[in-house]
Design an enzyme around this catalytic site. Structure first.
Site, PDB file in Angstrom:
ATOM      1  CE  LYS A   1      -4.038  -1.918   2.401  1.00 36.43           C
ATOM      2  NZ  LYS A   1      -4.827  -1.878   3.642  1.00 36.43           N
TER       3      LYS A   1
ATOM      4  CB  SER B   1      -1.399   0.644   8.594  1.00 38.07           C
ATOM      5  OG  SER B   1      -2.636   1.235   8.260  1.00 38.07           O
ATOM      6  CG  ASP B   2      -3.681  -4.686   5.437  1.00 38.82           C
ATOM      7  OD1 ASP B   2      -4.297  -5.617   6.001  1.00 38.82           O
ATOM      8  OD2 ASP B   2      -4.070  -4.146   4.394  1.00 38.82           O
ATOM      9  CD  GLN B   3      -6.449  -5.376  12.723  1.00 35.10           C
ATOM     10  OE1 GLN B   3      -7.609  -5.414  12.313  1.00 35.10           O
ATOM     11  NE2 GLN B   3      -6.101  -4.723  13.814  1.00 35.10           N
TER      12      GLN B   3
ATOM     13  CB  ALA C   1       1.989  -4.608   9.453  1.00 33.63           C
TER      14      ALA C   1
END
Length: 199
Positions: free
Chosen positions: A59, A75-77, A112
């Site tokens: 991203k 960010s990601d999860q 993250a």
């Protein structure tokens, strides 16, 4: 010279966290196919942490190519129960199966966050939250899903902690920011170190 900060996200929750922290930034959504990126990683046995980091990097990297002079935050999860990685439920039956699988167990949110500049990863961080769902009966799950409706389809775990979903839990370990998918305290520390915000 003021360093421009960009959040590579269309998430209203992540924008809210940045705004509430008093940050001056722009938000631009990344143009990536998350499922296409995730699928080969998961097939190769990548950990939930590795998948979250790869998505966050992708991203931020995508947006950084459009704004090379900026610090881009991605960010990601992921959500995992032991080795199983969950994805957003496709329909209400799928949401019900998620809640049945999570009932009485502790699952993990893996959040993250990365900072990319000119296509290069400058920093990355992982944070975790452990959420223990109380044992749920099939009848309660059906009533809960009837109450929340399609909102259950908007999150991976088929719940919203900020709403009636909080009733599903008996214990939560981890900070609010990690649960929402953007670990703010380490991010703010790094932005200070980079001179992007007032130290």
């Amino acid at each position: 010279m003021t360093i421009k900060i960009i959040l590579a996200s269309s998430s209203p929750f992540r924008r809210m966290l940045m705004e509430n922290a008093g940050l001056s930034f722009e938000a631009h959504a990344a143009k990536i196919d998350e499922r296409a990126l995730e699928a080969p990683l998961e097939k190769a046995g990548a950990t939930p942490d590795a998948v979250a980091l790869a998505l966050a990097r992708a991203k931020a990297g995508d947006v950084s190519h459009r704004f090379s002079d900026s610090l881009v935050i991605g960010s990601d999860q992921t959500m995992s129960l032991a080795d199983r990685v969950f994805h957003k439920p496709k329909d209400m039956a799928d949401a019900g199966s998620h809640l049945h699988a999570l009932s009485g167990k502790t699952h993990r949110l893996n959040s993250a966050v990365v900072i990319v500049s000119n296509g290069m990863v400058l920093w990355e961080h992982l944070a975790h939250a452990e959420l223990t769902m109380r044992p749920l009966t099939a009848d309660f799950i059906a009533r809960h899903l009837a109450r929340v409706g399609d909102r259950a389809l908007s999150s991976v775990g088929a719940y919203q902690l900020e709403g009636p979903g909080i009733q599903l839990f008996e214990k939560i370990e981890g900070d609010y920011f990690t649960i929402l998918g953007l670990p703010m305290l380490p991010l703010l520390k790094k932005l200070r170190e980079l001179g992007a915000i007032d130290g």
